[in-house]
Design a protein around this motif. Structure first.
Motif, PDB file in Angstrom:
ATOM      1  N   ASP A 255      37.772  -3.933  29.418  1.00 57.45           N
ATOM      2  CA  ASP A 255      36.574  -4.518  30.025  1.00 57.45           C
ATOM      3  C   ASP A 255      35.694  -3.448  30.671  1.00 57.45           C
ATOM      4  N   LEU A 256      36.313  -2.457  31.279  1.00 60.84           N
ATOM      5  CA  LEU A 256      35.551  -1.377  31.891  1.00 60.84           C
ATOM      6  C   LEU A 256      34.770  -0.613  30.828  1.00 60.84           C
ATOM      7  N   PHE A 257      35.423  -0.257  29.734  1.00 62.75           N
ATOM      8  CA  PHE A 257      34.722   0.411  28.638  1.00 62.75           C
ATOM      9  C   PHE A 257      33.591  -0.464  28.111  1.00 62.75           C
ATOM     10  N   ALA A 258      33.869  -1.735  27.918  1.00 64.28           N
ATOM     11  CA  ALA A 258      32.851  -2.652  27.412  1.00 64.28           C
ATOM     12  C   ALA A 258      31.660  -2.724  28.364  1.00 64.28           C
ATOM     13  N   SER A 259      31.923  -2.713  29.662  1.00 67.65           N
ATOM     14  CA  SER A 259      30.848  -2.740  30.650  1.00 67.65           C
ATOM     15  C   SER A 259      29.983  -1.484  30.553  1.00 67.65           C
ATOM     16  N   ILE A 260      30.616  -0.332  30.408  1.00 68.38           N
ATOM     17  CA  ILE A 260      29.869   0.927  30.270  1.00 68.38           C
ATOM     18  C   ILE A 260      28.975   0.860  29.044  1.00 68.38           C
ATOM     19  N   ILE A 261      29.512   0.384  27.935  1.00 69.90           N
ATOM     20  CA  ILE A 261      28.740   0.282  26.692  1.00 69.90           C
ATOM     21  C   ILE A 261      27.602  -0.723  26.847  1.00 69.90           C
ATOM     22  N   THR A 262      27.869  -1.869  27.462  1.00 72.56           N
ATOM     23  CA  THR A 262      26.844  -2.901  27.639  1.00 72.56           C
ATOM     24  C   THR A 262      25.675  -2.372  28.474  1.00 72.56           C
ATOM     25  N   HIS A 263      25.991  -1.724  29.595  1.00 75.31           N
ATOM     26  CA  HIS A 263      24.922  -1.166  30.436  1.00 75.31           C
ATOM     27  C   HIS A 263      24.173  -0.050  29.711  1.00 75.31           C
ATOM     28  N   THR A 264      24.902   0.785  28.990  1.00 73.81           N
ATOM     29  CA  THR A 264      24.267   1.875  28.252  1.00 73.81           C
ATOM     30  C   THR A 264      23.347   1.321  27.169  1.00 73.81           C
ATOM     31  N   ASP A 265      23.781   0.287  26.467  1.00 76.36           N
ATOM     32  CA  ASP A 265      22.924  -0.360  25.466  1.00 76.36           C
ATOM     33  C   ASP A 265      21.624  -0.854  26.087  1.00 76.36           C
ATOM     34  N   ALA A 266      21.713  -1.438  27.278  1.00 74.36           N
ATOM     35  CA  ALA A 266      20.510  -1.926  27.951  1.00 74.36           C
ATOM     36  C   ALA A 266      19.565  -0.765  28.279  1.00 74.36           C
ATOM     37  N   VAL A 267      20.130   0.363  28.705  1.00 69.70           N
ATOM     38  CA  VAL A 267      19.316   1.541  29.005  1.00 69.70           C
ATOM     39  C   VAL A 267      18.652   2.055  27.728  1.00 69.70           C
ATOM     40  N   LEU A 268      19.422   2.156  26.646  1.00 68.36           N
ATOM     41  CA  LEU A 268      18.864   2.594  25.363  1.00 68.36           C
ATOM     42  C   LEU A 268      17.750   1.660  24.912  1.00 68.36           C
ATOM     43  N   ASP A 269      17.992   0.363  25.001  1.00 69.15           N
ATOM     44  CA  ASP A 269      16.977  -0.613  24.593  1.00 69.15           C
ATOM     45  C   ASP A 269      15.705  -0.461  25.412  1.00 69.15           C
ATOM     46  N   HIS A 270      15.859  -0.225  26.712  1.00 66.29           N
ATOM     47  CA  HIS A 270      14.675  -0.062  27.567  1.00 66.29           C
ATOM     48  C   HIS A 270      13.885   1.181  27.158  1.00 66.29           C
ATOM     49  N   ILE A 271      14.570   2.299  26.999  1.00 69.11           N
ATOM     50  CA  ILE A 271      13.888   3.535  26.605  1.00 69.11           C
ATOM     51  C   ILE A 271      13.158   3.342  25.282  1.00 69.11           C
ATOM     52  N   LEU A 272      13.844   2.759  24.311  1.00 63.72           N
ATOM     53  CA  LEU A 272      13.240   2.591  22.992  1.00 63.72           C
ATOM     54  C   LEU A 272      12.147   1.530  22.978  1.00 63.72           C
ATOM     55  N   SER A 273      12.159   0.603  23.938  1.00 64.62           N
ATOM     56  CA  SER A 273      11.071  -0.370  24.010  1.00 64.62           C
ATOM     57  C   SER A 273       9.774   0.291  24.477  1.00 64.62           C
ATOM     58  N   ILE A 274       9.911   1.380  25.237  1.00 63.40           N
ATOM     59  CA  ILE A 274       8.747   2.118  25.723  1.00 63.40           C
ATOM     60  C   ILE A 274       8.316   3.175  24.709  1.00 63.40           C
ATOM     61  N   ARG A 275       9.315   3.882  24.187  1.00 63.32           N
ATOM     62  CA  ARG A 275       9.051   4.995  23.271  1.00 63.32           C
ATOM     63  C   ARG A 275       9.977   4.905  22.065  1.00 63.32           C
ATOM     64  N   PRO A 276       9.645   4.041  21.088  1.00 63.37           N
ATOM     65  CA  PRO A 276      10.520   3.883  19.918  1.00 63.37           C
ATOM     66  C   PRO A 276      10.629   5.138  19.056  1.00 63.37           C
ATOM     67  N   ASP A 277       9.756   6.115  19.294  1.00 68.32           N
ATOM     68  CA  ASP A 277       9.763   7.355  18.528  1.00 68.32           C
ATOM     69  C   ASP A 277      10.787   8.371  19.041  1.00 68.32           C
ATOM     70  N   LEU A 278      11.364   8.125  20.204  1.00 67.20           N
ATOM     71  CA  LEU A 278      12.288   9.098  20.790  1.00 67.20           C
ATOM     72  C   LEU A 278      13.602   9.179  20.023  1.00 67.20           C
ATOM     73  N   HIS A 279      14.157  10.368  20.036  1.00 66.51           N
ATOM     74  CA  HIS A 279      15.483  10.609  19.487  1.00 66.51           C
ATOM     75  C   HIS A 279      16.419  10.747  20.684  1.00 66.51           C
ATOM     76  N   ILE A 280      17.492   9.962  20.684  1.00 64.11           N
ATOM     77  CA  ILE A 280      18.367   9.910  21.846  1.00 64.11           C
ATOM     78  C   ILE A 280      19.782  10.333  21.465  1.00 64.11           C
ATOM     79  N   VAL A 281      20.329  11.217  22.276  1.00 67.38           N
ATOM     80  CA  VAL A 281      21.732  11.585  22.151  1.00 67.38           C
ATOM     81  C   VAL A 281      22.404  11.144  23.446  1.00 67.38           C
ATOM     82  N   TRP A 282      23.443  10.334  23.312  1.00 66.75           N
ATOM     83  CA  TRP A 282      24.183   9.879  24.488  1.00 66.75           C
ATOM     84  C   TRP A 282      25.565  10.497  24.460  1.00 66.75           C
ATOM     85  N   THR A 283      25.933  11.101  25.572  1.00 64.42           N
ATOM     86  CA  THR A 283      27.287  11.601  25.725  1.00 64.42           C
ATOM     87  C   THR A 283      27.823  11.088  27.048  1.00 64.42           C
TER      88      THR A 283
END
Length: 161
Positions: free
Chosen positions: A112-140
């Motif tokens: 559940d902890l891993f899933a929570s990290i992924i869920t929140h990270t997905d929301a962050v990615l979605d927000h960034i790409l909603s503003i700038r869909p042209d960006l290239h993102i590397v997540w580590t």
């Protein structure tokens, strides 16, 4: 550490825009600032001194960014640096380190902890790409010591990031 950063950098350059035309924004938790500094060193040592690296102030992990305040900070940084082409996102490891203990190994709580990290990270990615869909993102998210494998998969193909 430099070899890992170079590997991440090379990974970005393989499937992203030409690196000499890039501008990199580093966002994330307390580890992002030092990583951004190391990224600058690696770029300089490998012939990319002309690539600007913008390092945001410490803001928190995925669950901090996945909030109205976090989204406002992200939006502000993207507005402040409109020429950014790449985002290097370093987040998730603090959530892991602060919220996990050895009693969780192999448990649903750990999954559940891993899933929570992924869920929140997905929301962050979605927000960034909603503003700038042209960006290239590397997540580590750093390297986690796990004596076993969890059945957790990314929620989107790597090429989509």
């Amino acid at each position: 550490m430099k070899s890992r950063l170079l590997l991440a950098l090379l990974g970005m350059s393989v499937f992203l825009a030409p690196l000499h035309a890039a501008e990199i924004l580093v966002i994330g938790d307390s580890w992002a600032g030092p990583i951004g500094g190391q990224l600058r060193i690696v770029l300089n040592e490998n012939g990319y001194a002309d690539v600007p690296v913008r390092i945001t102030p410490y803001w928190g992990g995925p669950r901090n960014f996945d909030s109205p305040e976090g989204f406002a900070a992200l939006s502000g940084w993207l507005e402040h640096w409109p020429d950014v082409t790449h985002v290097y996102m370093m987040m998730g490891q603090n959530n892991w380190l602060c919220c996990r203990d050895t009693s969780m190994i192999g448990s649903q709580a750990e999954t559940d902890l891993f899933a929570s990290i992924i869920t929140h990270t997905d929301a962050v990615l979605d927000h960034i790409l909603s503003i700038r869909p042209d960006l290239h993102i590397v997540w580590t998210a750093g390297e986690y010591f796990r004596p076993h494998r969890l059945p957790l998969q990314p929620t989107r193909p790597v090429t989509e990031l």
